[in-house]
Design an enzyme around this catalytic site. Structure first.
Site, PDB file in Angstrom:
ATOM      1  N   ASP A 403       0.844  -1.196   0.000  1.00  0.00           N
ATOM      2  CA  ASP A 403       0.000   0.000   0.000  1.00  0.00           C
ATOM      3  C   ASP A 403       0.881   1.249   0.000  1.00  0.00           C
ATOM      4  O   ASP A 403       2.087   1.160   0.210  1.00  0.00           O
ATOM      5  CB  ASP A 403      -0.883  -0.051   1.264  1.00  0.00           C
ATOM      6  CG  ASP A 403      -1.923   1.052   1.273  1.00  0.00           C
ATOM      7  OD1 ASP A 403      -2.282   1.550   0.192  1.00  0.00           O
ATOM      8  OD2 ASP A 403      -2.376   1.420   2.375  1.00  0.00           O
ATOM      9  N   GLU A 406       2.727   4.948  -4.077  1.00  0.00           N
ATOM     10  CA  GLU A 406       2.778   5.871  -5.241  1.00  0.00           C
ATOM     11  C   GLU A 406       4.142   6.553  -5.317  1.00  0.00           C
ATOM     12  O   GLU A 406       4.520   6.931  -6.416  1.00  0.00           O
ATOM     13  CB  GLU A 406       1.663   6.908  -5.127  1.00  0.00           C
ATOM     14  CG  GLU A 406       0.266   6.300  -5.220  1.00  0.00           C
ATOM     15  CD  GLU A 406      -0.115   5.443  -4.006  1.00  0.00           C
ATOM     16  OE1 GLU A 406       0.292   5.814  -2.895  1.00  0.00           O
ATOM     17  OE2 GLU A 406      -0.769   4.407  -4.188  1.00  0.00           O
ATOM     18  N   ASP A 488      -8.710   3.938  -2.317  1.00  0.00           N
ATOM     19  CA  ASP A 488      -9.727   4.370  -1.348  1.00  0.00           C
ATOM     20  C   ASP A 488     -10.944   4.980  -2.027  1.00  0.00           C
ATOM     21  O   ASP A 488     -10.986   6.172  -2.341  1.00  0.00           O
ATOM     22  CB  ASP A 488      -9.104   5.372  -0.376  1.00  0.00           C
ATOM     23  CG  ASP A 488      -7.984   4.730   0.428  1.00  0.00           C
ATOM     24  OD1 ASP A 488      -7.862   3.492   0.387  1.00  0.00           O
ATOM     25  OD2 ASP A 488      -7.225   5.474   1.086  1.00  0.00           O
TER      26      ASP A 488
HETATM   27  C1  GLC Z   1      -4.628   3.460   2.763  1.00  0.00           C
HETATM   28  C2  GLC Z   1      -5.149   2.261   1.983  1.00  0.00           C
HETATM   29  C3  GLC Z   1      -6.252   1.593   2.750  1.00  0.00           C
HETATM   30  C4  GLC Z   1      -5.735   1.207   4.133  1.00  0.00           C
HETATM   31  C5  GLC Z   1      -5.183   2.414   4.861  1.00  0.00           C
HETATM   32  C6  GLC Z   1      -4.523   2.049   6.182  1.00  0.00           C
HETATM   33  O1  GLC Z   1      -5.598   4.436   2.851  1.00  0.00           O
HETATM   34  O2  GLC Z   1      -5.563   2.614   0.705  1.00  0.00           O
HETATM   35  O3  GLC Z   1      -6.720   0.464   2.062  1.00  0.00           O
HETATM   36  O4  GLC Z   1      -6.773   0.643   4.883  1.00  0.00           O
HETATM   37  O5  GLC Z   1      -4.226   3.054   4.052  1.00  0.00           O
HETATM   38  O6  GLC Z   1      -3.482   1.170   5.978  1.00  0.00           O
END
Ligand code: GLC
Length: 804
Positions: A403, A406, A488
């Protein structure tokens, strides 16, 4: 905000051609100082490169699977006239005008495509980041799809699209661009002719598809080379195949990864996870995977466990595994700056972190506040990172969720409220030895490199087991390493609608294993929204429910018994369809085809399909028209030419047809193409809980064929021949329907099993005279049961004219 286009009069275009030379599969065109190289990879794939100063950069192509010369020998001829050079392959021609270097492609019938309007351009600069651009003609009735992860409609004609991996502000809408992925790949389509383009440039770049000026499209980058591949079809299927050859295809995922995944930010303790798992089993709702978000870590230190919430992760994971659950853990790129933390220490020791332009290690804020970031463009760093996963694998983790790659960098420490989200300094230094460059050049590769490190690490460490990686960010080719989810989203009907074209366009960009957070990540879904999202999500290639900390839980049972029953029914349907779905993944692995397809993929000559953003095809046979408005029980559905069957009623529908489908909350409109052969298996709590017995084949009268792919579902033995394929064909004449089962081919032997053949929508006479035939006249369903002994077999029986 990026200024989308800087194309100005000061851009330089090519002048007159001085000379041309052929070097192997490449035609080099000399325009004085600038040079252009046209390389023939196959009879349908052509690469075009511009070197304004005459020297082609030796720099690698990050996304393309193999060097140009590794493609099989390409045969082509060159004809010269006083006006032009014409390069001719078996499938297409490329014409190069002598006076201004403009290129045009044409198919064997002489239809032009991908024709230069302004041609190749660059600006005069002494810096490394020279802008390059190319402007081409949009043909009449030409439409544009793909471009990776986007908001907005299916067809991107009239839009500007930026390639720059970005963590967008919450609440993205139809105008938000870019998002997390940067995939400069698209499909251009008009009746009878499709071609694909891959813009091979990792800098910030953009496409303008007839937005500023109608009738032309432009690709432009803020640095690097003008370097693009044209992949001729003429069908979208052939374009996908060509892009697959170029950018690679996904490796077969483990079968369990095709099951349902339940995630939530806030699964913070061992007992929460156990309760969650127990709930699925008690309620008889299938589920394979539980995701652990950042809560499982010790102070957001990657590759550690929070010992208070998870005192015995090994015991927890073993118990869950005994009950058929796998665990996937999130791993973010930000490594906490903490002198007592081993991963940070070791990273400094091995010098794996990105440095600023002044030489100091780059720091940025993410979950653990002050953090540093590994440079995944370096192979030794990828290896180091991949090996770190051992800490998770050793306790039984089955997959890795990448995650924030980017990468996202907060303005303020997380503990002080995040602020704006930015990224690494553009002048920070990255790259392997001998290829050092700025972050600006490789920013788009950050998630791609991280996913690659994760995949390769899993592959090394777990030997025989297929890796499972999921990533938020990526570049063209990311499918070779990872599944992607679309980041998200919100618990909005608009985001359910947006998910459809988004996933289909990812599929057309060569990334088939994709999904969105079912129910929406931010905010609270209503029961109705959750049920509708689950209906669509159950057919998405990647099927995961997820939600943000602090929101209401988004699990199938929290909205009461009605929604729970709907989720159960649709997830069961997904699990029954696993043999079909798994075969679609095999096709994707073989041929680069999407799993979830827009209708235009199979009906490219029907322009009525080009704008259909809200109907999806799961493989060639199943058409879904998801419901995405509150309070509605009806919606418009378009069925293209041919005979279709209503999944729920077996009603026969003659396309092309516009119809108003009735869809109370329990139903998502579903249709099956005539000639479809749909394999399915038994109800299961998790994938491979039970053997595939009986193997059900649902037949929908018409002409069609299906090849079922089977293997053990988890190992790499299929690479050594341990798989099997069985071809089924269905043939309809005026008074007979003949179903033929081909001989099973290949070394993999499935368990001994029964075949349950269900012929849909046939009249009463059909059952007569057939031993073992059962006929349900209410549902107009014929059921024949017999043993599958692996031999060729022909079933032949009469059916009435049901259209009468
Ligand atoms: C980011 C991710 C999401 C995750 C959050 C906490 O917003 O896109 O899926 O739950 O981080 O890790």
């Amino acid at each position: 905000m990026t200024e989308v286009s800087k194309l100005t009069e000061s851009f330089i275009t090519l002048g007159a051609l001085h000379s041309s030379t052929r070097a192997g599969r490449t035609l080099i065109l000399d325009y004085g100082s600038p040079r252009v190289a046209i390389t023939v990879l196959t009879d349908r794939i052509i690469r075009v490169r511009l070197a304004p100063d005459g020297a082609f950069a030796a720099r690698r192509s990050w996304a393309v699977v193999q060097a140009d010369d590794a493609f099989p020998e390409a045969v082509f001829e060159i004809e010269e006239s006083s006006y032009a050079l014409v390069l001719r392959t078996a499938s297409l021609t490329v014409r190069i005008e002598r006076d201004r270097g403009s290129l045009s492609f044409a198919d064997a019938q002489g239809q032009a495509f991908c024709t230069d309007e302004v041609g190749m351009q660059w600006n005069q600069t002494t810096s490394e980041s020279r802008r390059v651009a190319c402007t081409k003609r949009i043909e009449a009735d030409e439409h544009f799809f793909g471009f990776g992860e986007r908001t907005g409609p299916l067809d991107k004609l009239g839009r500007q699209l930026i390639n720059w991996t970005t963590d967008p502000a919450h609440g993205h809408g139809p105008g938000t661009d870019p998002l997390y992925q940067a995939i400069p790949v698209f499909l251009a389509l008009r009746t009878g002719l499709a071609y694909g383009v891959f813009f091979n440039n990792t800098w910030r770049s953009h496409f303008d598809i007839g937005a500023r000026r109608s009738g032309v499209w432009t690709m432009e980058a803020e640095g690097g080379e003008l370097d693009y591949y044209v992949v001729y079809g003429p069908t979208p299927e052939q374009v996908s195949e060509g892009l697959g050859a170029l950018l690679g295809t996904l490796p077969l995922p483990p079968r369990w990864a095709l099951g349902y995944h339940q995630s939530r930010w806030g699964h913070a303790t061992d007992s929460m996870v156990r309760d969650l798992a127990a709930e699925f089993r008690t309620r008889d709702i299938p589920c394979d995977v539980i995701h652990l978000d950042i809560d499982y870590m010790d102070g957001y230190r990657v590759f550690t466990w929070n010992s208070q919430g998870f005192p015995d992760p090994r015991g927890l994971l073993a118990d869950l595994r005994g009950d058929g659950f796998r665990i996937v853990t999130i791993v973010d790129p930000g490594v906490k700056v903490d002198p007592d933390y081993k991963v940070y220490q070791a990273g400094l020791e091995h010098d794996v972190f990105i440095h600023r332009a002044d030489g100091a290690v780059f720091h940025g804020y993410v979950w653990p506040d002050d953090a540093v970031f590994a440079d995944y463009t370096r192979p030794e760093v990828r290896e180091w990172w991949g090996n770190m996963q051992k800490a998770l694998l050793d306790v039984g983790v089955s997959g890795i969720w990448n995650d924030m790659n980017e990468p996202a960098v907060f303005e303020r420490p997380f503990s002080q409220g995040v602020g704006k989200v930015g990224t690494i300094d553009l002048d920070a230094m990255q790259g392997p030895e001998g290829e050092r460059t700025t972050h600006a050049e490789v920013h788009n590769l950050y998630g791609y490199g991280m996913a690659c490190a994760s995949y390769e690490g899993l592959r090394r460490q777990r030997g025989s087991e297929r890796p499972f990686v999921i990533t938020r960010s990526g570049f063209a080719g990311v499918q070779r390493w990872s599944t992607c989810w679309m980041g998200d989203n919100d618990s909005w009907w608009e985001h359910l609608e947006l998910a459809m074209p988004q996933l289909m366009n990812m599929g057309l960009s060569s990334v088939p294993f994709v999904g969105t957070d079912i129910g929406g990540f931010n905010g609270n879904a209503s029961g109705e929204l959750f049920a509708r999202w689950m209906q669509f999500g159950a057919l998405a290639p990647f099927c995961r429910g997820h939600s943000e900390i602090g929101t209401e839980r988004h699990e199938p049972w929290v909205f009461g018994p009605r929604v729970e029953a709907i989720c159960r029914e649709f997830l069961r349907l997904r699990y029954r369809l696993l043999p079909y779905l798994y075969t679609l993944f095999w096709e994707a692995a073989q041929r680069g085809s999407p799993v979830l397809r827009p209708l235009l993929y199979h009906y490219p000559d029907d322009p009525a399909t080009y704008q259909l953003h809200d109907q999806v095809l799961l493989g060639p046979s199943l058409l879904a028209a998801p419901m995405y408005h509150p309070g509605r029980e009806h919606r418009h559905v378009y069925l293209p030419e041919g005979v279709w069957y209503d999944w729920w009623t077996n009603e026969l529908l003659d396309g092309p047809l516009h119809l108003l489908a009735f869809a109370p909350l329990e139903r998502m409109p579903l249709y099956v193409r005539a000639g479809a052969i749909i394999p399915s298996g038994p109800d299961q709590h998790y994938a491979d809980e039970r053997p595939l017995d009986p193997l059900t084949l649902d037949l929908y009268p018409g002409n069609g064929a299906f090849t079922l792919y089977e293997d053990d579902g988890y190992s790499f033995e299929y690479e050594h021949g341990q798989f099997s394929t069985t071809s089924y064909t269905l043939h309809q004449t005026a008074d007979r329907l003949v179903f033929e089962i081909g001989v099973r081919e290949g070394a993999y032997v499935p368990t001994t099993r029964r075949l349950l053949i269900r012929v849909h929508a046939v009249g009463e006479q059909a059952a007569e005279g057939h031993p073992g035939a059962g006929y349900d006249s209410v549902h107009r369903l014929l059921t024949l049961e017999f043993d599958d002994d692996g031999h060729a077999r022909t079933l032949s029986f009469k059916i009435p004219d049901t259209t009468a």
